[in-house]
Write a protein that holds these residues in place. Structure first.
Motif, mmCIF file in Angstrom:
data_model
loop_
_atom_site.group_PDB
_atom_site.id
_atom_site.type_symbol
_atom_site.label_atom_id
_atom_site.label_comp_id
_atom_site.label_asym_id
_atom_site.label_seq_id
_atom_site.Cartn_x
_atom_site.Cartn_y
_atom_site.Cartn_z
ATOM 1 N N THR A 157 0.834 -1.186 0.000
ATOM 2 C CA THR A 157 0.000 0.000 0.000
ATOM 3 C C THR A 157 0.880 1.250 0.000
ATOM 4 N N GLY A 158 0.702 2.087 -1.002
ATOM 5 C CA GLY A 158 1.490 3.307 -1.100
ATOM 6 C C GLY A 158 2.831 3.131 -1.771
ATOM 7 N N TYR A 159 3.150 1.911 -2.195
ATOM 8 C CA TYR A 159 4.426 1.647 -2.850
ATOM 9 C C TYR A 159 4.170 0.950 -4.186
ATOM 10 N N ASP A 160 5.254 0.646 -4.895
ATOM 11 C CA ASP A 160 5.137 -0.087 -6.149
ATOM 12 C C ASP A 160 4.925 -1.565 -5.884
ATOM 13 N N ASP A 161 4.391 -2.258 -6.873
ATOM 14 C CA ASP A 161 4.192 -3.703 -6.768
ATOM 15 C C ASP A 161 5.420 -4.435 -7.310
ATOM 16 N N TYR A 162 5.633 -5.643 -6.780
ATOM 17 C CA TYR A 162 6.774 -6.448 -7.179
ATOM 18 C C TYR A 162 6.305 -7.840 -7.595
ATOM 19 N N LYS A 163 7.090 -8.467 -8.461
ATOM 20 C CA LYS A 163 6.875 -9.863 -8.821
ATOM 21 C C LYS A 163 8.210 -10.592 -8.699
ATOM 22 N N ASP A 164 8.206 -11.681 -7.942
ATOM 23 C CA ASP A 164 9.423 -12.466 -7.736
ATOM 24 C C ASP A 164 9.352 -13.770 -8.520
ATOM 25 N N HIS A 165 10.478 -14.138 -9.106
ATOM 26 C CA HIS A 165 10.587 -15.393 -9.857
ATOM 27 C C HIS A 165 11.801 -16.141 -9.326
ATOM 28 N N LEU A 166 11.570 -17.322 -8.720
ATOM 29 C CA LEU A 166 12.639 -18.117 -8.119
ATOM 30 C C LEU A 166 12.792 -19.425 -8.885
ATOM 31 N N ASP A 167 14.019 -19.726 -9.298
ATOM 32 C CA ASP A 167 14.317 -20.965 -10.013
ATOM 33 C C ASP A 167 15.157 -21.876 -9.126
ATOM 34 N N TYR A 168 14.663 -23.107 -8.931
ATOM 35 C CA TYR A 168 15.374 -24.079 -8.103
ATOM 36 C C TYR A 168 15.542 -25.399 -8.848
ATOM 37 N N LEU A 169 16.666 -26.051 -8.582
ATOM 38 C CA LEU A 169 16.871 -27.426 -8.997
ATOM 39 C C LEU A 169 16.681 -28.268 -7.746
ATOM 40 N N SER A 170 15.651 -29.119 -7.756
ATOM 41 C CA SER A 170 15.252 -29.852 -6.553
ATOM 42 C C SER A 170 15.472 -31.350 -6.698
ATOM 43 N N PHE A 171 15.861 -31.975 -5.579
ATOM 44 C CA PHE A 171 16.108 -33.416 -5.551
ATOM 45 C C PHE A 171 15.291 -34.043 -4.421
ATOM 46 N N PRO A 172 14.026 -34.387 -4.678
ATOM 47 C CA PRO A 172 13.214 -35.072 -3.664
ATOM 48 C C PRO A 172 13.642 -36.539 -3.522
ATOM 49 N N LEU A 173 13.668 -37.028 -2.289
ATOM 50 C CA LEU A 173 13.907 -38.432 -1.995
ATOM 51 C C LEU A 173 12.688 -38.928 -1.236
ATOM 52 N N LEU A 174 11.845 -39.711 -1.923
ATOM 53 C CA LEU A 174 10.525 -40.034 -1.402
ATOM 54 C C LEU A 174 10.372 -41.507 -1.027
ATOM 55 N N ALA A 175 9.690 -41.725 0.077
ATOM 56 C CA ALA A 175 9.214 -43.057 0.428
ATOM 57 C C ALA A 175 7.772 -43.148 -0.071
ATOM 58 N N LYS A 176 7.459 -44.180 -0.849
ATOM 59 C CA LYS A 176 6.129 -44.336 -1.439
ATOM 60 C C LYS A 176 5.456 -45.575 -0.842
ATOM 61 N N TYR A 177 4.261 -45.369 -0.326
ATOM 62 C CA TYR A 177 3.496 -46.492 0.223
ATOM 63 C C TYR A 177 2.252 -46.699 -0.635
ATOM 64 N N PHE A 178 2.140 -47.871 -1.243
ATOM 65 C CA PHE A 178 1.029 -48.168 -2.143
ATOM 66 C C PHE A 178 -0.142 -48.762 -1.363
ATOM 67 N N ILE A 179 -1.163 -47.921 -1.163
ATOM 68 C CA ILE A 179 -2.390 -48.393 -0.523
ATOM 69 C C ILE A 179 -3.106 -49.380 -1.437
ATOM 70 N N LYS A 180 -3.084 -49.077 -2.723
ATOM 71 C CA LYS A 180 -3.600 -49.940 -3.776
ATOM 72 C C LYS A 180 -2.547 -49.997 -4.877
ATOM 73 N N PRO A 181 -2.596 -50.969 -5.761
ATOM 74 C CA PRO A 181 -1.595 -51.044 -6.834
ATOM 75 C C PRO A 181 -1.506 -49.788 -7.694
ATOM 76 N N ASP A 182 -2.607 -49.018 -7.767
ATOM 77 C CA ASP A 182 -2.610 -47.821 -8.614
ATOM 78 C C ASP A 182 -2.640 -46.514 -7.821
ATOM 79 N N PHE A 183 -2.413 -46.595 -6.498
ATOM 80 C CA PHE A 183 -2.472 -45.380 -5.680
ATOM 81 C C PHE A 183 -1.444 -45.449 -4.553
ATOM 82 N N SER A 184 -0.613 -44.397 -4.446
ATOM 83 C CA SER A 184 0.409 -44.369 -3.397
ATOM 84 C C SER A 184 0.417 -43.024 -2.681
ATOM 85 N N LEU A 185 0.807 -43.054 -1.409
ATOM 86 C CA LEU A 185 1.080 -41.857 -0.626
ATOM 87 C C LEU A 185 2.593 -41.673 -0.580
#
Length: 205
Positions: free
Chosen positions: A88-116
């Motif tokens: 309010t009372g100032y200029d507007d800004y837009k931020d753009h952040l670029d990341y290279l991400s490496f997720p390491l996930l444990a997957k639990y299959f509740i059903k053969p076609d669905f996992s958490l």
């Protein structure tokens, strides 16, 4: 003795890999920024979420057992996170952040076609820009803000995967950063904490 332990290590790891199935895949989609700001008390600031995009590949590792419902997945993703800052009372800004991400996930299959899925994410900053709109001149100026942000940041990934047909799947995920991404407080904000809700499609070969 060193040769004995080296031979034992090779024997054990080769046995593990021999009993493990590896599948590779690609995935891409959009992210909806949920980034939050902690601002100075004298600044009336609010953030507006913007849509970004992400994409990359992964390798899924699973034991050669039909009864095992757990799998491990390592991903390499490019993430573009966008959000707007209004003052309010100032200029507007837009931020753009670029990341290279490496997720390491444990997957639990509740059903053969669905996992958490859940696990840590290792984020490397690739670039960051902040665009400032001047209402008086109707011009936009972009500045590089890489030096204001941490080059490495831990995060989390929590979500689910549904396989539509064979290797084709849809993926929904919440990705919060752990802690603030900026090194120091600025005149615009004290604490910047990126996070996003992501949705995408992928294919596992």
């Amino acid at each position: 003795m060193k040769k004995f332990f080296f031979a034992l290590f090779v024997f054990v790891t080769s046995g593990i890999f021999a009993q493990t199935t590896f599948r590779f895949g690609v995935k891409a989609g959009a992210d909806y920024s949920l980034t939050t700001l902690q601002v100075p008390s004298n600044v009336d600031t609010k953030t507006s979420p913007k849509v970004g995009f992400w994409g990359g590949g992964f390798v899924e590792m699973s034991p050669n057992s039909e009864k095992n419902k757990f799998k491990l997945q390592l991903e390499a993703l490019y993430n573009a996170n966008n959000f707007a800052i209004s003052n309010t009372g100032y200029d507007d800004y837009k931020d753009h952040l670029d990341y290279l991400s490496f997720p390491l996930l444990a997957k639990y299959f509740i059903k053969p076609d669905f996992s958490l899925n859940a696990g840590p994410v290792f984020n490397l900053l690739m670039g960051a820009t902040q665009s400032q709109y001047d209402a008086n001149t109707s011009t936009t100026i972009s500045n590089n803000i890489d030096d204001q942000l941490k080059s490495f940041q831990m995060g989390l990934a929590v979500g689910a995967t549904y396989y539509i047909y064979q290797g084709l799947f849809v993926d929904l995920r919440y990705n919060p950063f752990l802690g603030q991404a900026n090194k120091n407080a600025t005149t615009l904000y004290n604490k910047l904490t990126p996070s996003a809700l992501t949705l995408g499609l992928g294919y596992k070969f």
